[in-house]
Design a protein around this motif. Structure first.
Motif, PDB file in Angstrom:
ATOM      1  N   MET A  25       0.744  -1.137  -0.002  1.00  0.00           N
ATOM      2  CA  MET A  25       0.020  -0.055   0.018  1.00  0.00           C
ATOM      3  C   MET A  25       0.980   1.139   0.114  1.00  0.00           C
ATOM      4  SD  MET A  25      -2.762   1.090   2.769  1.00  0.00           S
ATOM      5  CE  MET A  25      -3.431   2.592   2.898  1.00  0.00           C
ATOM      6  N   TRP A  26       1.954   1.162   0.780  1.00  0.00           N
ATOM      7  CA  TRP A  26       2.785   2.492   0.873  1.00  0.00           C
ATOM      8  C   TRP A  26       3.371   2.772  -0.508  1.00  0.00           C
ATOM      9  CZ3 TRP A  26       1.186   5.659   4.413  1.00  0.00           C
ATOM     10  CH2 TRP A  26       0.712   5.143   5.492  1.00  0.00           C
ATOM     11  N   GLN A  27       3.796   1.570  -1.254  1.00  0.00           N
ATOM     12  CA  GLN A  27       4.375   1.948  -2.491  1.00  0.00           C
ATOM     13  C   GLN A  27       3.578   2.494  -3.351  1.00  0.00           C
ATOM     14  OE1 GLN A  27       7.488   1.106  -3.254  1.00  0.00           O
ATOM     15  NE2 GLN A  27       7.419   1.357  -5.475  1.00  0.00           N
ATOM     16  N   ALA A  28       2.294   2.128  -3.312  1.00  0.00           N
ATOM     17  CA  ALA A  28       1.283   2.785  -4.424  1.00  0.00           C
ATOM     18  C   ALA A  28       1.355   4.215  -3.908  1.00  0.00           C
ATOM     19  CB  ALA A  28      -0.094   2.206  -4.121  1.00  0.00           C
ATOM     20  N   PHE A  29       1.314   4.624  -2.697  1.00  0.00           N
ATOM     21  CA  PHE A  29       1.304   6.010  -2.201  1.00  0.00           C
ATOM     22  C   PHE A  29       2.214   6.933  -2.663  1.00  0.00           C
ATOM     23  CE2 PHE A  29       1.918   9.067   1.109  1.00  0.00           C
ATOM     24  CZ  PHE A  29       0.656  10.065   1.098  1.00  0.00           C
ATOM     25  N   ARG A  30       3.646   6.258  -2.452  1.00  0.00           N
ATOM     26  CA  ARG A  30       4.786   6.629  -2.708  1.00  0.00           C
ATOM     27  C   ARG A  30       4.963   7.019  -4.416  1.00  0.00           C
ATOM     28  NH1 ARG A  30      10.040   3.606  -2.126  1.00  0.00           N
ATOM     29  NH2 ARG A  30      11.002   4.936  -4.006  1.00  0.00           N
ATOM     30  N   GLU A  31       4.426   5.994  -5.107  1.00  0.00           N
ATOM     31  CA  GLU A  31       4.315   6.147  -6.616  1.00  0.00           C
ATOM     32  C   GLU A  31       3.481   7.265  -6.890  1.00  0.00           C
ATOM     33  OE1 GLU A  31       3.495   3.302 -10.263  1.00  0.00           O
ATOM     34  OE2 GLU A  31       4.288   2.587  -8.338  1.00  0.00           O
ATOM     35  N   PHE A  32       2.113   7.306  -6.201  1.00  0.00           N
ATOM     36  CA  PHE A  32       1.201   8.487  -6.385  1.00  0.00           C
ATOM     37  C   PHE A  32       2.032   9.854  -6.418  1.00  0.00           C
ATOM     38  CE2 PHE A  32      -2.330  11.428  -5.179  1.00  0.00           C
ATOM     39  CZ  PHE A  32      -2.881  11.245  -6.237  1.00  0.00           C
ATOM     40  N   LEU A  33       2.617   9.862  -5.301  1.00  0.00           N
ATOM     41  CA  LEU A  33       3.272  11.161  -4.693  1.00  0.00           C
ATOM     42  C   LEU A  33       4.439  11.412  -5.961  1.00  0.00           C
ATOM     43  CD1 LEU A  33       3.745  11.255  -1.016  1.00  0.00           C
ATOM     44  CD2 LEU A  33       2.151  12.760  -2.267  1.00  0.00           C
ATOM     45  N   LEU A  34       5.220  10.674  -6.277  1.00  0.00           N
ATOM     46  CA  LEU A  34       6.252  10.586  -7.186  1.00  0.00           C
ATOM     47  C   LEU A  34       5.411  11.319  -8.600  1.00  0.00           C
ATOM     48  CD1 LEU A  34       8.632   7.832  -6.963  1.00  0.00           C
ATOM     49  CD2 LEU A  34       9.121  10.261  -6.300  1.00  0.00           C
ATOM     50  N   PHE A  35       4.435  10.549  -9.061  1.00  0.00           N
ATOM     51  CA  PHE A  35       3.656  11.090 -10.153  1.00  0.00           C
ATOM     52  C   PHE A  35       3.130  12.425 -10.017  1.00  0.00           C
ATOM     53  CE2 PHE A  35      -0.585  11.934 -12.146  1.00  0.00           C
ATOM     54  CZ  PHE A  35      -0.273  11.846 -13.214  1.00  0.00           C
ATOM     55  N   LEU A  36       2.542  12.974  -8.839  1.00  0.00           N
ATOM     56  CA  LEU A  36       2.304  14.289  -8.762  1.00  0.00           C
ATOM     57  C   LEU A  36       3.501  15.271  -8.890  1.00  0.00           C
ATOM     58  CD1 LEU A  36      -0.010  14.068  -5.841  1.00  0.00           C
ATOM     59  CD2 LEU A  36      -0.750  14.244  -8.208  1.00  0.00           C
TER      60      LEU A  36
END
Length: 50
Positions: free
Chosen positions: A1-12
């Motif tokens: 789950m944290w990987q997806a959150f981190r990936e989302f922040l990197l996308f932003l």
């Protein structure tokens, strides 16, 4: 789950789409409110908002 959150922040950060963050936060808060209040005494007051 944290990987997806981190990936989302990197996308932003990469795409400069910071305006999406408040939208996602509001949707998460509303979802949590609906889930946690559905089994409480507040449930009848939540029906107009669903």
């Amino acid at each position: 789950m944290w990987q997806a959150f981190r990936e989302f922040l990197l996308f932003l950060k990469r795409e400069k789409k910071w305006w999406l963050m408040p939208v996602v936060v509001v949707l998460l808060v509303l979802g949590a409110l609906i889930v946690f209040s559905s089994s409480s005494a507040l449930a009848p007051f939540m029906y107009p908002f669903m």
